[in-house]
Design an enzyme around this catalytic site. Structure first.
Site, PDB file in Angstrom:
ATOM      1  N   GLU A   1       0.797  -0.723  -0.051  1.00 52.16           N
ATOM      2  CA  GLU A   1      -0.202   0.141  -0.269  1.00 52.16           C
ATOM      3  C   GLU A   1       0.502   1.451   0.217  1.00 52.16           C
ATOM      4  O   GLU A   1       0.768   2.216  -0.381  1.00 52.16           O
ATOM      5  CB  GLU A   1      -0.761  -0.106   1.179  1.00 52.16           C
ATOM      6  CG  GLU A   1      -2.075  -1.426   1.125  1.00 52.16           C
ATOM      7  CD  GLU A   1      -2.144  -1.385   2.847  1.00 52.16           C
ATOM      8  OE1 GLU A   1      -3.916  -2.214   2.303  1.00 52.16           O
ATOM      9  OE2 GLU A   1      -2.182  -1.475   3.119  1.00 52.16           O
TER      10      GLU A   1
ATOM     11  N   ASP B   1     -11.027  -7.504  -2.572  1.00 50.43           N
ATOM     12  CA  ASP B   1     -12.091  -8.773  -2.161  1.00 50.43           C
ATOM     13  C   ASP B   1     -13.053  -8.540  -1.917  1.00 50.43           C
ATOM     14  O   ASP B   1     -13.797  -7.690  -1.280  1.00 50.43           O
ATOM     15  CB  ASP B   1     -11.372  -9.563  -1.617  1.00 50.43           C
ATOM     16  CG  ASP B   1     -11.250  -8.768  -0.330  1.00 50.43           C
ATOM     17  OD1 ASP B   1     -10.394  -8.093   0.053  1.00 50.43           O
ATOM     18  OD2 ASP B   1     -12.093  -9.327   1.048  1.00 50.43           O
TER      19      ASP B   1
HETATM   20  N1  ADE Z   1      -8.464  -6.131   4.178  1.00 49.03           N
HETATM   21  C1  ADE Z   1      -8.354  -6.678   2.890  1.00 49.03           C
HETATM   22  N2  ADE Z   1     -10.207  -7.390   2.723  1.00 49.03           N
HETATM   23  C2  ADE Z   1      -9.766  -7.631   4.075  1.00 49.03           C
HETATM   24  C3  ADE Z   1     -10.828  -7.779   4.407  1.00 49.03           C
HETATM   25  N3  ADE Z   1     -11.798  -9.642   3.596  1.00 49.03           N
HETATM   26  N4  ADE Z   1     -11.032  -8.475   5.802  1.00 49.03           N
HETATM   27  C4  ADE Z   1     -10.698  -7.523   6.630  1.00 49.03           C
HETATM   28  N5  ADE Z   1      -9.729  -6.755   6.287  1.00 49.03           N
HETATM   29  C5  ADE Z   1      -8.971  -7.228   4.308  1.00 49.03           C
END
Ligand code: ADE
Length: 232
Positions: free
Chosen positions: A12, A197
């Site tokens: 990041e 995601d």
């Molecule tokens: N950062 C990126 N994806 C995430 C997720 N599914 N849960 C917690 N933090 C995250």
């Protein structure tokens, strides 16, 4: 202005350095390593805080102790909780909650930090206003609530619960802690996260998708930071 940019992970932070073509130097403030750069007349203090809320809060406080900051911006990736958002879209937090703060046994709403005067930590209105007209051909950019907890969410029921309970668009693991720290120090802050995601809304895919898409998502978030800094 003196602006902190706090990221949990190297991927990041590197996306910010690359996306903004920063020439950086490393400095130390209250025994905290800071990557320093200037951009559009601003002094940037980039900090790698590590994963999770405790790391995030401690690093934010150490930087606040060492530098008279005007703003703190937390940037990175997040899990998508919203039906109408997709991989790589960007959520700019209006406010943030701790989704794992649970004192419900005492009749306190889930997420509420007991005896605090706010439920959700509100982001800087002036910075939010500056992001209003940021557009990208590649992704949606949407304002809304972000929920943070010390959990990687990879479970449909949990993702849907956090979305419903808090009306949150995204989940991650640091934003509310950084917001909480800034709130107590009365420093205005903003959290910008791009979706890597679906947090388990498609069964078992969050970890795979996160690994595959986090670098792309980090670049999208970095684009929004760049546009914001140009407007500040
Ligand atoms: N950062 C990126 N994806 C995430 C997720 N599914 N849960 C917690 N933090 C995250």
């Amino acid at each position: 202005m003196k602006i902190a940019i706090i990221c949990a992970m190297e991927e990041e932070l590197n996306a910010i350095i690359q996306g903004l073509h920063l020439e950086t130097i490393t400095k130390e403030y209250s025994r905290l390593t800071v990557v320093y750069a200037t951009y559009n007349g601003h002094e940037l203090y980039l900090v790698l805080c590590g994963i999770g809320k405790v790391n995030a809060a401690i690093h934010t406080q150490k930087l606040i102790n060492g530098v008279a900051l005007d703003y703190v911006i937390n940037v990175g990736v997040a899990g998508n909780l919203a039906q109408d958002l997709d991989f790589g879209d960007v959520v700019i937090a209006i406010d943030l909650v701790h989704h794992d703060m649970d004192v419900t046994g005492f009749g306190i709403p889930l997420g509420q930090v007991p005896r605090m005067d706010v439920f959700a930590f509100p982001c800087a209105k002036d910075l939010l206003a500056l992001t209003d007209n940021i557009r990208s051909a590649d992704c949606k950019i949407q304002q809304g609530r972000i929920a943070s907890g010390d959990q990687f969410i990879d479970n449909r029921a949990k993702a849907q619960f956090i979305h419903r309970e808090f009306n949150a668009l995204a989940c991650e693991m640091e934003g509310a802690a950084i917001a909480h720290t800034c709130y107590l120090n009365q420093i205005p802050f903003l959290v910008i996260r791009s979706l890597s995601d679906k947090a388990g809304n498609e069964e078992g895919q969050a970890i795979h998708s996160y690994e595959e898409l986090k670098d792309m998502a980090a670049m999208r978030a970095s684009f929004v930071v760049k546009e914001l800094l140009v407007r500040m």
